[in-house]
Write a protein that holds these residues in place. Structure first.
Motif, PDB file in Angstrom:
ATOM      1  N   TYR A   1     -22.363  69.925   2.635  1.00  0.00           N
ATOM      2  CA  TYR A   1     -23.057  70.845   1.736  1.00  0.00           C
ATOM      3  C   TYR A   1     -22.919  72.270   2.267  1.00  0.00           C
ATOM      4  O   TYR A   1     -22.974  72.504   3.477  1.00  0.00           O
ATOM      5  N   TRP A   2     -22.792  73.194   1.325  1.00  0.00           N
ATOM      6  CA  TRP A   2     -22.648  74.613   1.641  1.00  0.00           C
ATOM      7  C   TRP A   2     -23.684  75.423   0.883  1.00  0.00           C
ATOM      8  O   TRP A   2     -24.051  75.083  -0.236  1.00  0.00           O
TER       9      TRP A   2
ATOM     10  N   THR B   1     -21.784  63.615   3.252  1.00  0.00           N
ATOM     11  CA  THR B   1     -21.368  64.661   2.313  1.00  0.00           C
ATOM     12  C   THR B   1     -21.595  66.029   2.934  1.00  0.00           C
ATOM     13  O   THR B   1     -22.626  66.266   3.551  1.00  0.00           O
TER      14      THR B   1
ATOM     15  N   GLN C   1     -23.712  75.406   6.704  1.00  0.00           N
ATOM     16  CA  GLN C   1     -23.179  74.122   6.274  1.00  0.00           C
ATOM     17  C   GLN C   1     -23.877  72.994   7.010  1.00  0.00           C
ATOM     18  O   GLN C   1     -24.256  73.130   8.178  1.00  0.00           O
TER      19      GLN C   1
ATOM     20  N   GLN D   1     -30.273  71.764  -0.418  1.00  0.00           N
ATOM     21  CA  GLN D   1     -30.111  73.172  -0.761  1.00  0.00           C
ATOM     22  C   GLN D   1     -30.083  73.999   0.512  1.00  0.00           C
ATOM     23  O   GLN D   1     -30.912  73.813   1.403  1.00  0.00           O
TER      24      GLN D   1
END
Length: 115
Positions: free
Chosen positions: A104-105, A102, A96, A2
């Motif tokens: 994630y933003w 992977t 980011q 998160q």
């Protein structure tokens, strides 16, 4: 993973803002972090990069000398100090991370520079 950005707002040209990105769900101290921005009708662009220790930083030419990226590995937070803001800096700003292959933003925080 998160990422939660905060600190955006409306500021006059020449003003300053500090954005924060609180991270969780991964080993923050081991991860490089990036700030991107996206203005209406434009592609998302990389603004600033910081490596895991904070010892290496890079900036887009358009913000070099005005923006400073930093991090607090004890607080799992990355910052973007923005000074001498211009109307062209108006955009949504995103942090980011790439973790385990992977990307994630966060959801972004809006910065509007206007008089």
């Amino acid at each position: 993973v998160q990422l939660v950005e905060s600190g955006g707002g409306l500021v006059q040209p020449g003003g300053s803002l500090r954005l924060s990105c609180a991270a969780s769900g991964f080993t923050f101290r081991s991860a490089s972090m990036r700030w991107y921005r996206q203005a209406p009708g434009k592609e998302r662009e990389l603004v600033a990069y910081i490596n895991s220790s904070g010892g290496i930083t890079n900036y887009a030419d358009s913000v070099k000398g005005r923006f400073t990226i930093s991090r607090d590995n004890a607080e799992n937070t990355v910052y973007l100090q923005m000074t001498t803001l211009k109307p062209d800096d108006t955009a949504a700003y995103y942090c980011q991370v790439v973790f385990s292959g992977t990307m994630y933003w966060g959801r972004g925080t809006q910065v509007t520079v206007s008089s």
